[in-house]
Design a protein around this motif. Structure first.
Motif, PDB file in Angstrom:
ATOM      1  N   GLY A  54       0.832  -1.196   0.000  1.00  0.00           N
ATOM      2  CA  GLY A  54       0.000   0.000   0.000  1.00  0.00           C
ATOM      3  C   GLY A  54       0.873   1.255   0.000  1.00  0.00           C
ATOM      4  N   VAL A  55       0.225   2.393  -0.169  1.00  0.00           N
ATOM      5  CA  VAL A  55       0.949   3.661  -0.152  1.00  0.00           C
ATOM      6  C   VAL A  55       1.402   3.952   1.275  1.00  0.00           C
ATOM      7  CG1 VAL A  55      -0.259   4.596  -2.147  1.00  0.00           C
ATOM      8  CG2 VAL A  55      -1.161   5.007   0.142  1.00  0.00           C
ATOM      9  N   ILE A  56       2.443   4.728   1.393  1.00  0.00           N
ATOM     10  CA  ILE A  56       2.916   5.115   2.719  1.00  0.00           C
ATOM     11  C   ILE A  56       2.118   6.342   3.154  1.00  0.00           C
ATOM     12  CG2 ILE A  56       4.858   6.468   1.825  1.00  0.00           C
ATOM     13  CD1 ILE A  56       6.093   4.887   4.584  1.00  0.00           C
ATOM     14  N   VAL A  57       1.610   6.289   4.374  1.00  0.00           N
ATOM     15  CA  VAL A  57       0.808   7.397   4.906  1.00  0.00           C
ATOM     16  C   VAL A  57       1.332   7.763   6.289  1.00  0.00           C
ATOM     17  CG1 VAL A  57      -1.266   6.819   3.599  1.00  0.00           C
ATOM     18  CG2 VAL A  57      -0.927   5.819   5.846  1.00  0.00           C
ATOM     19  N   TYR A  58       1.096   9.014   6.667  1.00  0.00           N
ATOM     20  CA  TYR A  58       1.522   9.460   7.993  1.00  0.00           C
ATOM     21  C   TYR A  58       0.364   9.303   8.965  1.00  0.00           C
ATOM     22  CZ  TYR A  58       3.709  12.122  11.706  1.00  0.00           C
ATOM     23  OH  TYR A  58       4.258  12.494  12.901  1.00  0.00           O
ATOM     24  N   ASN A  59       0.586   8.578  10.051  1.00  0.00           N
ATOM     25  CA  ASN A  59      -0.402   8.386  11.101  1.00  0.00           C
ATOM     26  C   ASN A  59      -0.137   9.448  12.162  1.00  0.00           C
ATOM     27  OD1 ASN A  59      -1.686   7.584  13.522  1.00  0.00           O
ATOM     28  ND2 ASN A  59      -1.626   5.425  12.919  1.00  0.00           N
ATOM     29  N   ARG A  60      -0.958  10.484  12.166  1.00  0.00           N
ATOM     30  CA  ARG A  60      -0.741  11.599  13.099  1.00  0.00           C
ATOM     31  C   ARG A  60      -0.883  11.170  14.559  1.00  0.00           C
ATOM     32  NH1 ARG A  60      -0.514  16.487  10.302  1.00  0.00           N
ATOM     33  NH2 ARG A  60      -1.417  16.374   8.217  1.00  0.00           N
ATOM     34  N   ALA A  61      -1.830  10.284  14.828  1.00  0.00           N
ATOM     35  CA  ALA A  61      -2.046   9.847  16.212  1.00  0.00           C
ATOM     36  C   ALA A  61      -0.818   9.126  16.765  1.00  0.00           C
ATOM     37  CB  ALA A  61      -3.271   8.948  16.296  1.00  0.00           C
ATOM     38  N   ALA A  62      -0.249   8.240  15.970  1.00  0.00           N
ATOM     39  CA  ALA A  62       0.923   7.472  16.410  1.00  0.00           C
ATOM     40  C   ALA A  62       2.233   8.187  16.091  1.00  0.00           C
ATOM     41  CB  ALA A  62       0.925   6.094  15.747  1.00  0.00           C
ATOM     42  N   VAL A  64       3.893   8.230  13.267  1.00  0.00           N
ATOM     43  CA  VAL A  64       4.773   7.385  12.470  1.00  0.00           C
ATOM     44  C   VAL A  64       4.221   7.303  11.052  1.00  0.00           C
ATOM     45  CG1 VAL A  64       5.577   5.931  14.384  1.00  0.00           C
ATOM     46  CG2 VAL A  64       3.556   5.247  13.088  1.00  0.00           C
ATOM     47  N   TRP A  65       5.102   6.983  10.128  1.00  0.00           N
ATOM     48  CA  TRP A  65       4.702   6.667   8.767  1.00  0.00           C
ATOM     49  C   TRP A  65       4.332   5.189   8.742  1.00  0.00           C
ATOM     50  CZ3 TRP A  65       4.352  10.249   4.889  1.00  0.00           C
ATOM     51  CH2 TRP A  65       4.910  11.497   5.144  1.00  0.00           C
ATOM     52  N   GLN A  66       3.280   4.837   7.988  1.00  0.00           N
ATOM     53  CA  GLN A  66       2.837   3.449   7.949  1.00  0.00           C
ATOM     54  C   GLN A  66       2.607   2.987   6.520  1.00  0.00           C
ATOM     55  OE1 GLN A  66      -0.718   3.532  10.472  1.00  0.00           O
ATOM     56  NE2 GLN A  66       0.461   2.520  12.076  1.00  0.00           N
ATOM     57  N   GLN A  67       2.841   1.707   6.318  1.00  0.00           N
ATOM     58  CA  GLN A  67       2.532   1.055   5.054  1.00  0.00           C
ATOM     59  C   GLN A  67       1.935  -0.310   5.361  1.00  0.00           C
ATOM     60  OE1 GLN A  67       5.697  -0.587   2.527  1.00  0.00           O
ATOM     61  NE2 GLN A  67       4.691   0.363   0.774  1.00  0.00           N
ATOM     62  N   ILE A 123       0.574  -7.327   6.951  1.00  0.00           N
ATOM     63  CA  ILE A 123       1.457  -6.765   7.967  1.00  0.00           C
ATOM     64  C   ILE A 123       1.429  -5.247   7.815  1.00  0.00           C
ATOM     65  CG2 ILE A 123       2.962  -8.777   8.177  1.00  0.00           C
ATOM     66  CD1 ILE A 123       5.011  -7.320   6.414  1.00  0.00           C
ATOM     67  N   THR A 124       1.627  -4.567   8.926  1.00  0.00           N
ATOM     68  CA  THR A 124       1.720  -3.110   8.902  1.00  0.00           C
ATOM     69  C   THR A 124       3.131  -2.732   9.309  1.00  0.00           C
ATOM     70  OG1 THR A 124      -0.617  -2.858   9.448  1.00  0.00           O
ATOM     71  CG2 THR A 124       0.802  -0.959   9.832  1.00  0.00           C
ATOM     72  N   LEU A 125       3.791  -1.999   8.443  1.00  0.00           N
ATOM     73  CA  LEU A 125       5.148  -1.539   8.710  1.00  0.00           C
ATOM     74  C   LEU A 125       5.077  -0.098   9.196  1.00  0.00           C
ATOM     75  CD1 LEU A 125       6.826  -2.900   5.457  1.00  0.00           C
ATOM     76  CD2 LEU A 125       6.685  -4.015   7.686  1.00  0.00           C
ATOM     77  N   GLN A 126       5.891   0.241  10.184  1.00  0.00           N
ATOM     78  CA  GLN A 126       5.945   1.601  10.703  1.00  0.00           C
ATOM     79  C   GLN A 126       7.360   2.140  10.518  1.00  0.00           C
ATOM     80  OE1 GLN A 126       4.565   1.160  14.755  1.00  0.00           O
ATOM     81  NE2 GLN A 126       2.438   1.391  14.114  1.00  0.00           N
ATOM     82  N   PHE A 127       7.433   3.401  10.117  1.00  0.00           N
ATOM     83  CA  PHE A 127       8.714   4.011   9.771  1.00  0.00           C
ATOM     84  C   PHE A 127       8.904   5.355  10.458  1.00  0.00           C
ATOM     85  CE2 PHE A 127       7.360   1.404   6.213  1.00  0.00           C
ATOM     86  CZ  PHE A 127       8.501   0.692   5.886  1.00  0.00           C
ATOM     87  N   SER A 128      10.169   5.651  10.718  1.00  0.00           N
ATOM     88  CA  SER A 128      10.572   6.999  11.095  1.00  0.00           C
ATOM     89  C   SER A 128      11.207   7.612   9.848  1.00  0.00           C
ATOM     90  CB  SER A 128      11.587   6.960  12.242  1.00  0.00           C
ATOM     91  OG  SER A 128      12.756   6.259  11.842  1.00  0.00           O
ATOM     92  N   ARG A 129      11.263   8.928   9.827  1.00  0.00           N
ATOM     93  CA  ARG A 129      11.854   9.593   8.657  1.00  0.00           C
ATOM     94  C   ARG A 129      12.668  10.792   9.107  1.00  0.00           C
ATOM     95  NH1 ARG A 129       8.805  12.744   3.713  1.00  0.00           N
ATOM     96  NH2 ARG A 129      10.636  12.903   2.385  1.00  0.00           N
TER      97      ARG A 129
END
Length: 146
Positions: A54-62, A64-67, A123-129
């Motif tokens: 999926g596209v990478i999106v920013y989760n404001r609540a958490a 983190v960036w998620q895919q 699976i959900t991947l979480q990223f820092s940037r």
């Protein structure tokens, strides 16, 4: 007792694994096999899977960036102990919910589990940037990493 780094491939140098795991250790052979597989790419089952990233999106609540990634087993055999590797992850991006990384190359991965024939898992991947580089990586799935 196995050294965890040998078991999951975080020590991906065969000589170092002999030192860390001990030459007479019962699990050394499986440790070395894991090391050789991750470093050498054996058990790469990427071609037997459908991977929908999926596209990478920013989760404001958490904060983190998620895919979200859907992985489907297209083969006839059950695959166990799958690991999803993020080869060539763009500079400045870090996998924050990963399960480890190879020591020599720093390739991060997430454990997937097992997949029956024609079944899928998500699976959900979480990223820092940090920085401004675009998000990119090449997915690779390896069978039997843990």
């Amino acid at each position: 007792m196995c050294i965890f780094g040998c078991e999951i491939g975080q020590i991906n140098n065969v000589d170092q694994c002999h030192v860390e795991c001990g030459a007479d250790n019962q699990c050394l052979n499986s440790c070395l096999l894991t090391v050789e597989c991750i470093a050498g790419g054996c058990n790469d089952v990427t071609g037997q899977l459908a991977i929908n990233r999926g596209v990478i999106v920013y989760n404001r609540a958490a904060q983190v960036w998620q895919q979200t990634v859907v992985i489907m087993n297209l083969g006839c055999d059950r695959m166990t102990n799958l690991g999803y590797f993020l080869d060539s992850l763009s500079a400045g991006w870090g996998l924050t919910n990963g399960d480890g990384a190879t020591a020599a190359t720093g390739i991060v991965f997430k454990k997937v589990g097992s997949l029956d024939p024609m079944s899928a898992t998500t699976i959900t991947l979480q990223f820092s940037r940090t920085g401004i580089s675009a998000f990119a990586y090449t997915p690779r799935v390896v069978n039997g990493i843990y």
